[in-house]
Design a protein around this motif. Structure first.
Motif, mmCIF file in Angstrom:
data_model
loop_
_atom_site.group_PDB
_atom_site.id
_atom_site.type_symbol
_atom_site.label_atom_id
_atom_site.label_comp_id
_atom_site.label_asym_id
_atom_site.label_seq_id
_atom_site.Cartn_x
_atom_site.Cartn_y
_atom_site.Cartn_z
ATOM 1 N N TRP A 290 -2.096 -8.665 13.964
ATOM 2 C CA TRP A 290 -1.544 -7.849 12.879
ATOM 3 C C TRP A 290 -1.894 -6.383 13.082
ATOM 4 C CZ3 TRP A 290 -3.263 -11.017 7.927
ATOM 5 C CH2 TRP A 290 -2.361 -12.072 7.736
ATOM 6 N N LYS A 291 -0.916 -5.532 12.949
ATOM 7 C CA LYS A 291 -1.192 -4.090 13.006
ATOM 8 C C LYS A 291 -0.816 -3.497 11.652
ATOM 9 C CE LYS A 291 -1.071 -2.917 17.862
ATOM 10 N NZ LYS A 291 -1.788 -4.056 18.327
ATOM 11 N N GLY A 292 -1.376 -2.341 11.358
ATOM 12 C CA GLY A 292 -1.023 -1.655 10.118
ATOM 13 C C GLY A 292 -1.764 -2.230 8.921
ATOM 14 N N HIS A 293 -1.297 -1.837 7.760
ATOM 15 C CA HIS A 293 -2.003 -2.205 6.536
ATOM 16 C C HIS A 293 -1.917 -3.700 6.249
ATOM 17 C CE1 HIS A 293 -3.745 -1.955 2.609
ATOM 18 N NE2 HIS A 293 -2.688 -2.550 2.081
ATOM 19 N N VAL A 294 -3.054 -4.271 5.910
ATOM 20 C CA VAL A 294 -3.110 -5.674 5.499
ATOM 21 C C VAL A 294 -3.580 -5.689 4.040
ATOM 22 C CG1 VAL A 294 -4.249 -7.897 5.901
ATOM 23 C CG2 VAL A 294 -3.614 -6.452 7.853
ATOM 24 N N LYS A 295 -2.827 -6.358 3.195
ATOM 25 C CA LYS A 295 -3.149 -6.326 1.757
ATOM 26 C C LYS A 295 -4.432 -7.082 1.443
ATOM 27 C CE LYS A 295 1.742 -6.099 0.838
ATOM 28 N NZ LYS A 295 2.178 -6.426 2.213
ATOM 29 N N SER A 296 -5.158 -6.541 0.481
ATOM 30 C CA SER A 296 -6.374 -7.226 0.021
ATOM 31 C C SER A 296 -5.988 -8.206 -1.087
ATOM 32 C CB SER A 296 -7.353 -6.202 -0.535
ATOM 33 O OG SER A 296 -6.813 -5.658 -1.731
ATOM 34 N N SER A 297 -6.916 -9.081 -1.430
ATOM 35 C CA SER A 297 -6.631 -10.034 -2.514
ATOM 36 C C SER A 297 -6.417 -9.286 -3.829
ATOM 37 C CB SER A 297 -7.741 -11.072 -2.632
ATOM 38 O OG SER A 297 -8.971 -10.434 -2.793
ATOM 39 N N VAL A 298 -7.155 -8.207 -4.047
ATOM 40 C CA VAL A 298 -6.969 -7.473 -5.321
ATOM 41 C C VAL A 298 -5.573 -6.845 -5.378
ATOM 42 C CG1 VAL A 298 -7.778 -5.543 -6.736
ATOM 43 C CG2 VAL A 298 -9.430 -7.101 -5.718
ATOM 44 N N GLU A 299 -5.092 -6.331 -4.258
ATOM 45 C CA GLU A 299 -3.715 -5.783 -4.264
ATOM 46 C C GLU A 299 -2.705 -6.874 -4.602
ATOM 47 O OE1 GLU A 299 -4.654 -3.574 -0.328
ATOM 48 O OE2 GLU A 299 -2.514 -3.298 -0.754
ATOM 49 N N LEU A 300 -2.925 -8.053 -4.020
ATOM 50 C CA LEU A 300 -1.983 -9.159 -4.277
ATOM 51 C C LEU A 300 -2.094 -9.646 -5.719
ATOM 52 C CD1 LEU A 300 -2.472 -10.866 -0.836
ATOM 53 C CD2 LEU A 300 -0.319 -9.898 -1.655
ATOM 54 N N ILE A 301 -3.307 -9.683 -6.243
ATOM 55 C CA ILE A 301 -3.485 -10.092 -7.649
ATOM 56 C C ILE A 301 -2.755 -9.091 -8.552
ATOM 57 C CG2 ILE A 301 -5.176 -10.333 -9.526
ATOM 58 C CD1 ILE A 301 -7.177 -11.362 -7.321
ATOM 59 N N GLU A 302 -2.870 -7.811 -8.206
ATOM 60 C CA GLU A 302 -2.192 -6.796 -9.039
ATOM 61 C C GLU A 302 -0.674 -7.018 -9.021
ATOM 62 O OE1 GLU A 302 -3.389 -2.731 -8.724
ATOM 63 O OE2 GLU A 302 -1.761 -2.078 -10.047
ATOM 64 N N MET A 303 -0.137 -7.315 -7.841
ATOM 65 C CA MET A 303 1.315 -7.563 -7.748
ATOM 66 C C MET A 303 1.702 -8.804 -8.546
ATOM 67 S SD MET A 303 1.995 -6.815 -3.754
ATOM 68 C CE MET A 303 1.775 -5.201 -3.046
ATOM 69 N N MET A 304 0.868 -9.825 -8.470
ATOM 70 C CA MET A 304 1.158 -11.076 -9.202
ATOM 71 C C MET A 304 1.177 -10.828 -10.707
ATOM 72 S SD MET A 304 -1.244 -14.479 -9.255
ATOM 73 C CE MET A 304 -2.712 -13.533 -9.675
ATOM 74 N N VAL A 305 0.207 -10.068 -11.187
ATOM 75 C CA VAL A 305 0.136 -9.783 -12.631
ATOM 76 C C VAL A 305 1.312 -8.895 -13.039
ATOM 77 C CG1 VAL A 305 -1.223 -8.660 -14.432
ATOM 78 C CG2 VAL A 305 -2.352 -10.120 -12.735
ATOM 79 N N LYS A 306 1.618 -7.930 -12.193
ATOM 80 C CA LYS A 306 2.762 -7.067 -12.482
ATOM 81 C C LYS A 306 4.040 -7.911 -12.567
ATOM 82 C CE LYS A 306 5.166 -2.974 -10.792
ATOM 83 N NZ LYS A 306 5.233 -1.947 -9.739
ATOM 84 N N ALA A 307 4.193 -8.851 -11.634
ATOM 85 C CA ALA A 307 5.373 -9.729 -11.659
ATOM 86 C C ALA A 307 5.426 -10.497 -12.980
ATOM 87 C CB ALA A 307 5.348 -10.688 -10.467
ATOM 88 N N ALA A 308 4.295 -11.087 -13.373
ATOM 89 C CA ALA A 308 4.268 -11.847 -14.635
ATOM 90 C C ALA A 308 4.629 -10.925 -15.804
ATOM 91 C CB ALA A 308 2.901 -12.483 -14.844
ATOM 92 N N VAL A 315 5.045 -14.762 -5.012
ATOM 93 C CA VAL A 315 4.853 -15.756 -3.951
ATOM 94 C C VAL A 315 4.177 -15.092 -2.746
ATOM 95 C CG1 VAL A 315 6.028 -17.453 -2.501
ATOM 96 C CG2 VAL A 315 6.988 -16.888 -4.734
ATOM 97 N N ILE A 316 3.034 -15.627 -2.361
ATOM 98 C CA ILE A 316 2.284 -15.058 -1.231
ATOM 99 C C ILE A 316 2.593 -15.860 0.026
ATOM 100 C CG2 ILE A 316 -0.002 -14.476 -0.322
ATOM 101 C CD1 ILE A 316 -1.024 -14.365 -3.210
ATOM 102 N N ASN A 317 2.941 -15.165 1.094
ATOM 103 C CA ASN A 317 3.326 -15.845 2.341
ATOM 104 C C ASN A 317 2.135 -16.157 3.252
ATOM 105 O OD1 ASN A 317 5.471 -16.696 4.332
ATOM 106 N ND2 ASN A 317 4.299 -15.214 5.556
ATOM 107 N N PHE A 318 2.211 -17.320 3.879
ATOM 108 C CA PHE A 318 1.244 -17.745 4.891
ATOM 109 C C PHE A 318 2.011 -18.068 6.175
ATOM 110 C CE2 PHE A 318 -2.791 -18.785 2.580
ATOM 111 C CZ PHE A 318 -2.385 -18.341 1.338
#
Ligand code: FHN
Length: 443
Positions: A290-308, A315-318
């Motif tokens: 992976w190159k470039g920015h990798v999201k942290s769990s807090v960034e993803l939590i913020e997006m999830m809450v914003k979505a709600a 939806v978080i991709n694996f």
């Protein structure tokens, strides 16, 4: 909303949101897991010592990647570490309520033993169905399964992006039949499927198949009543995608929020929607580097809450590797999101939009079942106080800090309908802080 004067044969089938229980379940998921897994996980973004900077699952389209070499990769597909029960357990611990699996991505390789092609797991050394055990494992964890399916298929001889000749049209008829067969096969093999998540539907040739796609959508819906299909499957007779000629949503929810999010409730036009998000900037399938920015769990939590907070699912991709291992970065995300969800999920599950004035400290969500108002704090104020403006006629009956902090809040009325909520000294705000508020309406 009302229909404009244009009559469409293959436009939207419904105005406004679906109101049935199955869609109600979908609406309340809050968090999902996407899995991109296929042959592209084997090269993992590299070929012949060279680095592919595009999205790993697109490596076949790179000019450094010989197509025939890619198409032979199935001969070494043998993911010895694949453990669907462990994946499902991890998703459960993360807090996912639904999952989406790539049964077939653009390369055309099928993770189920399709009788309509040789390009599947059945011809790989693995020689077992991948999807069946996955559906079983996720079902057992109480996580609803959705099947991702790419209409675009780089392996099928009849696939065309444009229909320029008579020969193209004939070949494409075969491809359409194949697509229908595969979709009906998937629904027959995996009847607990809750919905289909379509992709690869942007090519001209497919856009022109409004009548065929409309009929096929109906047919699929009749196989599994309540089946959930988003806005990416079909176009209307004028070639409009997602929204028909009248501007009405096609399908059950808007599928246009890929790696981006709405900012205001007006952006979602009263529709259901999901946001699918990569952990790095743009990698869905496994890329070993992976190159470039990798999201942290807090960034993803913020997006999830914003979505709600805007009535959407997140939806978080694996992207597991070629052996079936979930990479450590993603396992860490799953763990950290899960730890936060363990004590704060009530601000996400069953939650949606609240029409209060947006405040700088974070997001409000409203629990559709309890009616409680959640305050999820991402920008912790230096004063330790949250400003809350309530609409006229709303009274705050009680408010609590939840999660690991716990504790009571000092409520100070600034003036009519506006308050400061003082957070206890020492509140841990290294992670998003959640307050749950009981309110009563009326004078
Ligand atoms: O091209 C694909 C991409 O590889 C990935 O699968 C995403 C997921 O939403 N969809 C397509 C791009 O829109």
């Amino acid at each position: 909303r009302h229909r404009s004067s244009v009559t469409l044969e293959h436009g939207s089938k419904r105005l406004g949101k679906r109101t049935d229980p199955m869609m109600g379940v979908w609406r309340n998921y809050g968090l999902g897991q996407f899995i991109h897994w296929g042959l592209y996980a084997i090269p993992g973004g590299h070929w012949d010592g060279k680095y592919y900077s595009g999205a790993a699952e697109w490596i076949r389209s790179w000019n450094e990647m010989p197509k025939n070499a890619y198409d032979e990769l199935y001969k070494v597909f043998d993911p010895k570490a694949y453990d669907p029960k462990a994946w499902a357990k991890q998703a459960k611990d993360m807090g996912a309520k639904y999952m989406i699996i790539t049964t077939k991505h653009h390369d055309g390789f099928c993770l189920w033993p399709s009788q309509y092609t040789d390009y599947s797991v059945a011809k790989s050394p693995y020689n077992k169905d991948i999807i069946g055990p996955m559906v079983e494992a996720y079902d057992a964890e109480g996580i609803d399964v959705y099947l991702y399916f790419s209409v675009m298929d780089w392996n099928h001889p009849g696939y065309r992006s444009k229909l320029e000749t008579k020969e193209d049209e004939e070949a494409y008829e075969g491809f359409k039949e194949f697509t229908r067969n595969q979709l009906l096969e998937l629904l027959a093999f995996y009847p607990s499927t809750k919905g289909l998540w379509f992709d690869g539907t942007w090519d001209q040739a497919w856009i022109q198949q409004a009548a065929f796609a409309d009929e096929l959508e109906e047919e699929m819906r009749s196989v599994i009543p309540g089946l959930i299909i988003g806005s990416r499957f079909r176009a209307d007779e004028n070639g409009k995608r997602h929204f028909d000629t009248n501007g009405d949503l096609m399908g059950d929810y808007e599928q246009g929020w890929e790696r981006k999010m709405p900012n205001r409730i007006e952006d979602v036009n009263g529709n259901d929607w999901d946001c699918v998000m990569t952990v790095p900037e743009n990698q869905w399938g496994y890329h070993s580097d992976w190159k470039g920015h990798v999201k942290s769990s807090v960034e993803l939590i913020e997006m999830m809450v914003k979505a709600a907070s805007l009535d959407g699912n997140f939806v978080i991709n694996f992207g597991p590797d070629g052996q079936g291992n979930i990479r450590p970065e993603e396992s860490l995300i799953a763990k950290e999101v899960g730890e936060w969800m363990e004590s704060n999920a009530e601000a996400v599950y069953d939650c949606g939009y609240l029409d209060w004035e947006k405040q700088d400290w974070g997001y409000y969500t409203r629990n559709r079942k309890t009616g409680n108002v959640n305050l999820v704090v991402f920008n912790y104020p230096a004063s330790g106080k949250l400003r809350v403006k309530v609409p006229k006629g709303i009274k705050i009956q009680g408010i609590d800090l939840i999660g690991t902090n716990g504790g009571t809040i000092d409520l100070e009325e600034i003036h009519r309908d506006e308050y400061f909520l003082g957070l206890p000294k020492g509140t841990d705000h290294t992670k998003p802080v959640v307050l749950v508020m009981k309110i009563v309406e009326g004078d």
